[in-house]
Design a protein around this motif. Structure first.
Motif, PDB file in Angstrom:
ATOM      1  N   ARG A 152       0.858  -1.191   0.043  1.00  0.00           N
ATOM      2  CA  ARG A 152       0.013  -0.043  -0.109  1.00  0.00           C
ATOM      3  C   ARG A 152       0.891   1.059  -0.025  1.00  0.00           C
ATOM      4  O   ARG A 152       0.523   2.219  -0.643  1.00  0.00           O
ATOM      5  N   MET A 153       1.949   1.312   0.692  1.00  0.00           N
ATOM      6  CA  MET A 153       2.526   2.364   0.965  1.00  0.00           C
ATOM      7  C   MET A 153       3.439   2.636  -0.434  1.00  0.00           C
ATOM      8  O   MET A 153       3.443   3.712  -1.117  1.00  0.00           O
ATOM      9  N   LEU A 154       3.938   1.595  -1.271  1.00  0.00           N
ATOM     10  CA  LEU A 154       4.781   1.591  -2.548  1.00  0.00           C
ATOM     11  C   LEU A 154       3.504   2.093  -3.567  1.00  0.00           C
ATOM     12  O   LEU A 154       4.016   2.717  -4.589  1.00  0.00           O
ATOM     13  N   LEU A 155       2.359   1.981  -3.465  1.00  0.00           N
ATOM     14  CA  LEU A 155       1.310   2.255  -4.331  1.00  0.00           C
ATOM     15  C   LEU A 155       0.991   3.748  -4.341  1.00  0.00           C
ATOM     16  O   LEU A 155       0.171   4.311  -4.988  1.00  0.00           O
ATOM     17  N   GLU A 156       1.428   4.370  -3.387  1.00  0.00           N
ATOM     18  CA  GLU A 156       1.099   5.745  -3.226  1.00  0.00           C
ATOM     19  C   GLU A 156       1.913   6.615  -4.235  1.00  0.00           C
ATOM     20  O   GLU A 156       1.683   7.817  -4.581  1.00  0.00           O
ATOM     21  N   SER A 157       2.962   5.987  -4.646  1.00  0.00           N
ATOM     22  CA  SER A 157       3.821   6.796  -5.726  1.00  0.00           C
ATOM     23  C   SER A 157       3.562   6.427  -7.107  1.00  0.00           C
ATOM     24  O   SER A 157       2.764   5.359  -7.464  1.00  0.00           O
ATOM     25  N   SER A 158       3.863   7.401  -7.963  1.00  0.00           N
ATOM     26  CA  SER A 158       3.510   7.357  -9.599  1.00  0.00           C
ATOM     27  C   SER A 158       4.612   7.805 -10.147  1.00  0.00           C
ATOM     28  O   SER A 158       4.997   9.048  -9.977  1.00  0.00           O
ATOM     29  N   PRO A 159       5.184   6.972 -10.960  1.00  0.00           N
ATOM     30  CA  PRO A 159       5.149   5.312 -11.227  1.00  0.00           C
ATOM     31  C   PRO A 159       5.457   4.557  -9.956  1.00  0.00           C
ATOM     32  O   PRO A 159       5.975   5.296  -8.915  1.00  0.00           O
ATOM     33  N   VAL A 160       5.048   3.228 -10.019  1.00  0.00           N
ATOM     34  CA  VAL A 160       5.372   2.639  -8.774  1.00  0.00           C
ATOM     35  C   VAL A 160       6.727   2.004  -8.881  1.00  0.00           C
ATOM     36  O   VAL A 160       7.205   1.242  -9.925  1.00  0.00           O
ATOM     37  N   ARG A 161       7.464   2.523  -7.944  1.00  0.00           N
ATOM     38  CA  ARG A 161       9.136   1.961  -8.176  1.00  0.00           C
ATOM     39  C   ARG A 161       9.472   1.066  -7.012  1.00  0.00           C
ATOM     40  O   ARG A 161       9.237   1.422  -5.561  1.00  0.00           O
ATOM     41  N   LEU A 162       9.931  -0.031  -7.390  1.00  0.00           N
ATOM     42  CA  LEU A 162      10.530  -0.887  -6.101  1.00  0.00           C
ATOM     43  C   LEU A 162      11.884  -1.082  -5.966  1.00  0.00           C
ATOM     44  O   LEU A 162      12.582  -1.329  -7.261  1.00  0.00           O
ATOM     45  N   ARG A 163      12.556  -1.055  -4.829  1.00  0.00           N
ATOM     46  CA  ARG A 163      14.006  -1.420  -4.876  1.00  0.00           C
ATOM     47  C   ARG A 163      14.105  -2.905  -4.874  1.00  0.00           C
ATOM     48  O   ARG A 163      12.911  -3.422  -5.001  1.00  0.00           O
ATOM     49  N   GLU A 164      15.320  -3.341  -5.103  1.00  0.00           N
ATOM     50  CA  GLU A 164      15.536  -4.701  -5.368  1.00  0.00           C
ATOM     51  C   GLU A 164      15.016  -5.336  -4.224  1.00  0.00           C
ATOM     52  O   GLU A 164      14.329  -6.583  -4.443  1.00  0.00           O
ATOM     53  N   GLU A 165      15.069  -4.985  -3.054  1.00  0.00           N
ATOM     54  CA  GLU A 165      14.611  -5.893  -1.812  1.00  0.00           C
ATOM     55  C   GLU A 165      13.100  -5.608  -1.450  1.00  0.00           C
ATOM     56  O   GLU A 165      12.487  -6.465  -0.907  1.00  0.00           O
ATOM     57  N   GLN A 166      12.427  -4.723  -2.237  1.00  0.00           N
ATOM     58  CA  GLN A 166      11.008  -4.459  -2.193  1.00  0.00           C
ATOM     59  C   GLN A 166      10.290  -5.483  -3.107  1.00  0.00           C
ATOM     60  O   GLN A 166       9.019  -5.719  -2.928  1.00  0.00           O
ATOM     61  N   ALA A 167      11.014  -5.722  -4.012  1.00  0.00           N
ATOM     62  CA  ALA A 167      10.223  -6.471  -5.244  1.00  0.00           C
ATOM     63  C   ALA A 167       9.629  -7.845  -4.825  1.00  0.00           C
ATOM     64  O   ALA A 167       8.527  -8.125  -5.048  1.00  0.00           O
ATOM     65  N   PRO A 168      10.392  -8.634  -4.021  1.00  0.00           N
ATOM     66  CA  PRO A 168       9.621  -9.815  -3.574  1.00  0.00           C
ATOM     67  C   PRO A 168       8.479  -9.542  -2.658  1.00  0.00           C
ATOM     68  O   PRO A 168       7.488 -10.367  -2.534  1.00  0.00           O
ATOM     69  N   ILE A 169       8.471  -8.526  -1.703  1.00  0.00           N
ATOM     70  CA  ILE A 169       7.383  -8.264  -0.748  1.00  0.00           C
ATOM     71  C   ILE A 169       6.181  -7.771  -1.724  1.00  0.00           C
ATOM     72  O   ILE A 169       5.137  -8.063  -1.591  1.00  0.00           O
TER      73      ILE A 169
END
Length: 237
Positions: A152-169
């Motif tokens: 939910r926190m990551l979806l607050e940004s546009s575009p959705v950006r994931l760091r390497e360690e956040q991608a599996p989460i």
């Protein structure tokens, strides 16, 4: 319009419209609420089970029937101080209190999200499965809630950006959303999944089922693009 996840120098990025991000975030919130309700249910059941019982013994009442109030109070105080612990221990002697463990959730969605470690065939297996669930369910439940909150926190940004360690989460959170919808849609095997996919592609009358089918198909696509992007950056060996 949504654009698939792609690998970048800092992780992974996907372009999602505002309504798509709100939709996924709302689904995350719904599943979090479901998991938290299960936690409250389990906690309440454990509290009731652990509540101490203080039955009145007939011999205690008879022994104090002819005593003065002050003598009774003094006697009871001494009894509480000296013998209460031993009485509780002695009351349990000779009684077998089987540890039935924790029963699986009745809600089919929770049963899919929080499955047994194995499918028990016999009563003894069910007992062992319940004991294992009692030891392991809380950590699994909290892990899923944490993943969904992070998503939910990551979806607050546009575009959705994931760091390497956040991608599996984020991928695990998407998978839990897919599991939730798969139960609601009655998906049990690949044939069912194909029918749901075809329903989403065909469109047609807008019913609750077709709407869920479209969301399920969208989440499946989004998750697949994320995993494909993650595989692309892995070393060949």
């Amino acid at each position: 319009m949504a654009r698939a996840f792609r690998a970048t120098t800092r992780g992974y990025t996907a372009d999602l419209d505002a309504h798509e991000r709100r939709l996924i975030s709302g689904l995350c919130a719904d599943v979090i609420q479901l998991l938290e309700a299960r936690a409250a249910e389990v906690s309440g059941a454990a509290e009731v089970k652990a509540r101490p019982q203080t039955p009145q013994h007939d011999d205690d009442a008879a022994s104090t029937a002819g005593s003065e109030p002050s003598e009774i109070a003094s006697s009871q105080a001494e009894d509480d101080d000296v013998f209460a612990h031993f009485r509780r221990e002695l009351e349990g002697l000779g009684e077998e209190v089987p540890d039935a463990g924790m029963a699986p959730p009745e809600d089919p969605v929770l049963a899919r999200l929080l499955p047994d470690a194995w499918s028990p065939d016999h009563a003894s297996d069910r007992g062992e499965a319940g004991q294992f669930r009692r030891l392991s369910e809380a950590s699994l439940r909290e892990s899923k809630i944490s993943d969904l909150r992070t998503a939910r926190m990551l979806l607050e940004s546009s575009p959705v950006r994931l760091r390497e360690e956040q991608a599996p989460i984020f991928g695990r959170a998407l998978n839990d959303l897919r599991l939730t919808l798969s139960v609601r849609l009655g998906i049990e095997d690949e044939d069912d999944a194909e029918q749901i996919h075809q329903m989403a592609v065909d469109g047609g009358a807008k019913t609750t089922e077709t709407f869920m089918a479209e969301i399920y198909t969208f989440l499946t696509w989004l998750q697949e693009t994320l995993f494909s992007a993650m595989l692309d950056v892995l070393p060949d060996e």
